[in-house]
Design a protein around this motif. Structure first.
Motif, PDB file in Angstrom:
ATOM      1  N   THR A  31       0.853  -1.191   0.000  1.00  0.00           N
ATOM      2  CA  THR A  31       0.000   0.000   0.000  1.00  0.00           C
ATOM      3  C   THR A  31       0.892   1.244   0.000  1.00  0.00           C
ATOM      4  O   THR A  31       2.077   1.192   0.360  1.00  0.00           O
ATOM      5  N   TYR A  33       0.055   5.841   0.406  1.00  0.00           N
ATOM      6  CA  TYR A  33      -1.026   6.834   0.545  1.00  0.00           C
ATOM      7  C   TYR A  33      -0.566   8.251   0.213  1.00  0.00           C
ATOM      8  O   TYR A  33      -1.357   9.179   0.272  1.00  0.00           O
ATOM      9  N   LEU A  50      -1.139  -0.340  -3.931  1.00  0.00           N
ATOM     10  CA  LEU A  50      -2.554  -0.213  -3.579  1.00  0.00           C
ATOM     11  C   LEU A  50      -2.753   1.024  -2.714  1.00  0.00           C
ATOM     12  O   LEU A  50      -2.147   1.134  -1.649  1.00  0.00           O
ATOM     13  N   GLY A  52      -4.862   1.816  -0.434  1.00  0.00           N
ATOM     14  CA  GLY A  52      -5.873   1.089   0.325  1.00  0.00           C
ATOM     15  C   GLY A  52      -6.708   2.035   1.183  1.00  0.00           C
ATOM     16  O   GLY A  52      -6.223   3.085   1.621  1.00  0.00           O
ATOM     17  N   ASP A  53      -7.935   1.604   1.452  1.00  0.00           N
ATOM     18  CA  ASP A  53      -8.731   2.398   2.398  1.00  0.00           C
ATOM     19  C   ASP A  53      -8.250   2.138   3.828  1.00  0.00           C
ATOM     20  O   ASP A  53      -8.768   2.721   4.781  1.00  0.00           O
ATOM     21  N   SER A  54      -7.191   1.296   3.963  1.00  0.00           N
ATOM     22  CA  SER A  54      -6.495   1.179   5.248  1.00  0.00           C
ATOM     23  C   SER A  54      -5.895   2.528   5.635  1.00  0.00           C
ATOM     24  O   SER A  54      -5.465   2.715   6.777  1.00  0.00           O
ATOM     25  N   ASP A  92      -8.645   1.650  -3.732  1.00  0.00           N
ATOM     26  CA  ASP A  92      -9.835   1.090  -3.089  1.00  0.00           C
ATOM     27  C   ASP A  92     -11.020   2.029  -3.256  1.00  0.00           C
ATOM     28  O   ASP A  92     -10.919   3.233  -2.968  1.00  0.00           O
ATOM     29  N   LYS A 122     -10.268  -1.294  -6.696  1.00  0.00           N
ATOM     30  CA  LYS A 122     -10.517  -2.546  -5.951  1.00  0.00           C
ATOM     31  C   LYS A 122     -11.824  -2.413  -5.180  1.00  0.00           C
ATOM     32  O   LYS A 122     -12.081  -1.365  -4.564  1.00  0.00           O
ATOM     33  N   HIS A 146     -11.805  -8.473  -3.972  1.00  0.00           N
ATOM     34  CA  HIS A 146     -11.241  -8.633  -2.627  1.00  0.00           C
ATOM     35  C   HIS A 146     -12.209  -9.517  -1.838  1.00  0.00           C
ATOM     36  O   HIS A 146     -13.348  -9.116  -1.580  1.00  0.00           O
ATOM     37  N   VAL A 189      -7.708 -10.027  -4.476  1.00  0.00           N
ATOM     38  CA  VAL A 189      -7.001 -10.103  -3.194  1.00  0.00           C
ATOM     39  C   VAL A 189      -7.758 -11.081  -2.301  1.00  0.00           C
ATOM     40  O   VAL A 189      -8.986 -11.009  -2.193  1.00  0.00           O
ATOM     41  N   GLU A 191      -7.800 -12.122   1.624  1.00  0.00           N
ATOM     42  CA  GLU A 191      -7.257 -11.666   2.905  1.00  0.00           C
ATOM     43  C   GLU A 191      -7.623 -12.624   4.035  1.00  0.00           C
ATOM     44  O   GLU A 191      -8.800 -12.980   4.216  1.00  0.00           O
ATOM     45  N   ILE A 212      -2.918 -11.765   1.356  1.00  0.00           N
ATOM     46  CA  ILE A 212      -2.450 -11.085   2.585  1.00  0.00           C
ATOM     47  C   ILE A 212      -2.966 -11.964   3.716  1.00  0.00           C
ATOM     48  O   ILE A 212      -4.170 -12.080   3.930  1.00  0.00           O
ATOM     49  N   VAL A 222       0.501  -8.826  -0.858  1.00  0.00           N
ATOM     50  CA  VAL A 222       0.335  -7.402  -0.557  1.00  0.00           C
ATOM     51  C   VAL A 222       0.414  -7.224   0.957  1.00  0.00           C
ATOM     52  O   VAL A 222      -0.043  -8.086   1.714  1.00  0.00           O
ATOM     53  N   VAL A 224       0.402  -3.865   4.107  1.00  0.00           N
ATOM     54  CA  VAL A 224       0.294  -2.434   4.401  1.00  0.00           C
ATOM     55  C   VAL A 224       1.712  -1.942   4.700  1.00  0.00           C
ATOM     56  O   VAL A 224       2.404  -2.500   5.560  1.00  0.00           O
TER      57      VAL A 224
HETATM   58  O1  KIV Z   1      -6.960  -1.292   2.414  1.00  0.00           O
HETATM   59  C1  KIV Z   1      -6.005  -2.092   2.320  1.00  0.00           C
HETATM   60  O2  KIV Z   1      -4.853  -1.800   2.680  1.00  0.00           O
HETATM   61  C2  KIV Z   1      -6.270  -3.413   1.766  1.00  0.00           C
HETATM   62  C3  KIV Z   1      -5.191  -4.438   1.879  1.00  0.00           C
HETATM   63  C4  KIV Z   1      -5.097  -4.915   3.273  1.00  0.00           C
HETATM   64  C5  KIV Z   1      -5.375  -5.546   0.912  1.00  0.00           C
HETATM   65  O3  KIV Z   1      -7.333  -3.652   1.269  1.00  0.00           O
END
Ligand code: KIV
Length: 273
Positions: A31, A33, A50, A52-54, A92, A122, A146, A189, A191, A212, A222, A224
């Protein structure tokens, strides 16, 4: 111009990822950002990044990904895209932006693509979101699926424990993976599911399976980036391997800076005008 660690500097495409699976070449994904981090990760030669929405957890400090919004994801994603020359950038779609109906989903998907310059999106889920997945793909936008632990559904799951351990959930996951492939997704993905189940899905599908917490008999991995670089100390699931301890590196550097400032050692004569 970034210094690439790998010799192949061609822009990675969704087709290239599918080719990599065919050739038995594993796919590396992390990931990111923000612009600065994305530039470093891309320069190191990652295949895919990615957004990610993480980000909701690691950038904003929420306990789940549910509060993430479309506008915030667009800011993160556009920053990452500006830092990347080679890696495939996947974004995401946040919670609530694609579940309601096909028109909302495709409208939001187009907005992300237009305002970020990303390569693909995603979406979390299987059969339930299939009409939206098909509509977005029909609009010319590549989709990564996912399945397994899908954090946007945490309020329904009630726990971040391993998914699909029982037969019924495992059978649904396999069915969903086939449906996503048939709908035209270019990768999925998986998870936090049993490694044997992930291996089965990877062997049955032609599109790449990125794991993951899903073992290593899949087509790529993948993580984070804040977790794998040891920026965060408080998240230590079994599947995580830490490649650095940046928490300690940063703490030590900041500690030294504080000391230098307090003692009047910074700046010195060469560091002033
Ligand atoms: O949002 C994210 O980081 C994810 C990964 C954990 C695959 O979806």
């Amino acid at each position: 111009m970034a210094q690439y660690l790998c010799s192949d500097t061609r822009k990675v495409t969704t087709l290239r990822l599918i080719e990599m699976k065919k050739n038995g070449e594993k796919i590396s994904m992390l990931t990111a950002y923000d612009y600065t981090t994305a530039k470093i990760l891309d320069g190191a030669g990652l295949d895919a990044i990615l957004v990610g929405d993480s980000a909701s957890n690691v950038m904003v400090g929420y306990t789940t990904t549910v509060p993430m919004t479309l506008d915030k994801m667009i800011i993160y994603a556009a920053s990452v895209v500006r830092g990347v020359k080679r890696a495939l950038v996947v974004v995401d779609m946040p919670f609530g932006t694609y579940q309601v109906d096909e028109v909302t989903a495709v409208t939001n998907a187009i907005k992300i693509m237009q305002e970020t310059g990303a390569d693909a999106l995603k979406l979390e889920g299987g059969e339930e979101i299939l009409p939206m997945v098909k509509k977005i793909i029909a609009a010319g936008i590549p989709i990564m699926g996912h399945l397994g632990l899908t954090p946007q559904s945490i309020n329904a799951f009630g726990t971040y424990a391993v998914r699909a351990k029982d037969e019924a959930e495992a059978a649904k996951l396999v069915r969903d993976a086939h449906l996503l492939e048939e709908a035209g997704c270019f990768a999925i993905v998986l998870e936090k599911i049993p490694a044997t189940l992930a291996e089965r899905v990877a062997s049955e599908l032609k599109i790449p399976i990125i794991g993951i917490g899903a073992g290593n008999k899949v087509d790529g991995q993948v993580l984070v980036y804040t977790d794998m670089l040891g920026l965060s100390k408080d998240f230590a699931p079994r599947f995580l391997r830490r490649y650095a301890d940046l928490h300690t590196v940063i703490t030590d550097a900041v500690g030294q800076y504080i000391t230098d400032v307090k003692q009047g050692d910074f700046p010195n004569e060469k560091e002033q005008y």
